[in-house]
Design an enzyme around this catalytic site. Sequence first.
Site, PDB file in Angstrom:
ATOM      1  CG  ASP A   1      15.826  15.630  10.669  1.00 40.01           C
ATOM      2  OD1 ASP A   1      16.274  14.535  11.030  1.00 40.01           O
ATOM      3  OD2 ASP A   1      15.547  15.911   9.481  1.00 40.01           O
ATOM      4  CD1 TRP A   2      17.572  20.415  18.097  1.00 37.84           C
ATOM      5  CD2 TRP A   2      17.610  21.797  16.343  1.00 37.84           C
ATOM      6  NE1 TRP A   2      17.671  21.698  18.581  1.00 37.84           N
ATOM      7  CE2 TRP A   2      17.695  22.578  17.525  1.00 37.84           C
ATOM      8  CE3 TRP A   2      17.632  22.459  15.108  1.00 37.84           C
ATOM      9  CZ2 TRP A   2      17.792  23.970  17.508  1.00 37.84           C
ATOM     10  CZ3 TRP A   2      17.719  23.851  15.094  1.00 37.84           C
ATOM     11  CH2 TRP A   2      17.802  24.587  16.282  1.00 37.84           C
TER      12      TRP A   2
END
Length: 249
Positions: A105-106
């Site tokens: 994920d970011w």
Amino acid sequence: MEIRLQKILAQAGVASRRKAEEFIVEGRVMVNGKKVTELGAKADPDHDFIAVDGKKIDIFRSHTYIILHKPTGYITSTSDDKERPVVMELLPNSKERLVPVGRLDWDSSGLLILTNDGDLAYIMTHPAFHVPKTYMVRLDMPLKPEHLRQLEQGVEIDGRRTQPAKLRLVNTGNQKKATNQWYEITITEGRNRQVRRMFETVGYTVRKLKRTSVGDILLGGIATGKYRYAEPWEIEYFAKLKQQKLDRK
């Protein structure tokens, strides 16, 4: 010899098999000038002209494996329509057409493998192959023993129970500061934001998440935002993993 189109695309390093199937369904693949949208379609890579988005693919290429320490703030993708930073920008010297193996994920960091080996990407991301992935997680408060057992046994996400996980306390930190609670968790699936959602299911918030290993590949001492090419023993491991897993299917 004719083989499934998605396998050809994967071997050419265009994308993983699962992503290649999406390309086919979306009508982005052509064989000898004709659009192909059937997942069961086959082609002969030695004689057929195969193109993705109008560009001919070349199946005969060597495999490249890169081990990256992904920082937070980067999207695990080759491009982003919102013009956010993507992990490919961290590989300025690579001339290969590589794809990330799985996702981070970011707001997550850690080990990310990038390769043009579609078979490896398929094996390491498909839940049927159970390749273990280990993460370091910092929580908002200490994890109660009963919740630890729940996570190890599996919790329900989107109506489906997660597979058993391994979980242990790594560092208690400052007992007066609950945000110093770090745990190590190993899972064999790769659902969307799975680790964060598992902890949310039993009432905890993940403050930080860092992937430290995938299979036998370790993040080690790679600095944040840096990368290295796979070592000979790691390339041998990838080859053995493909042989073992694909033989079972």
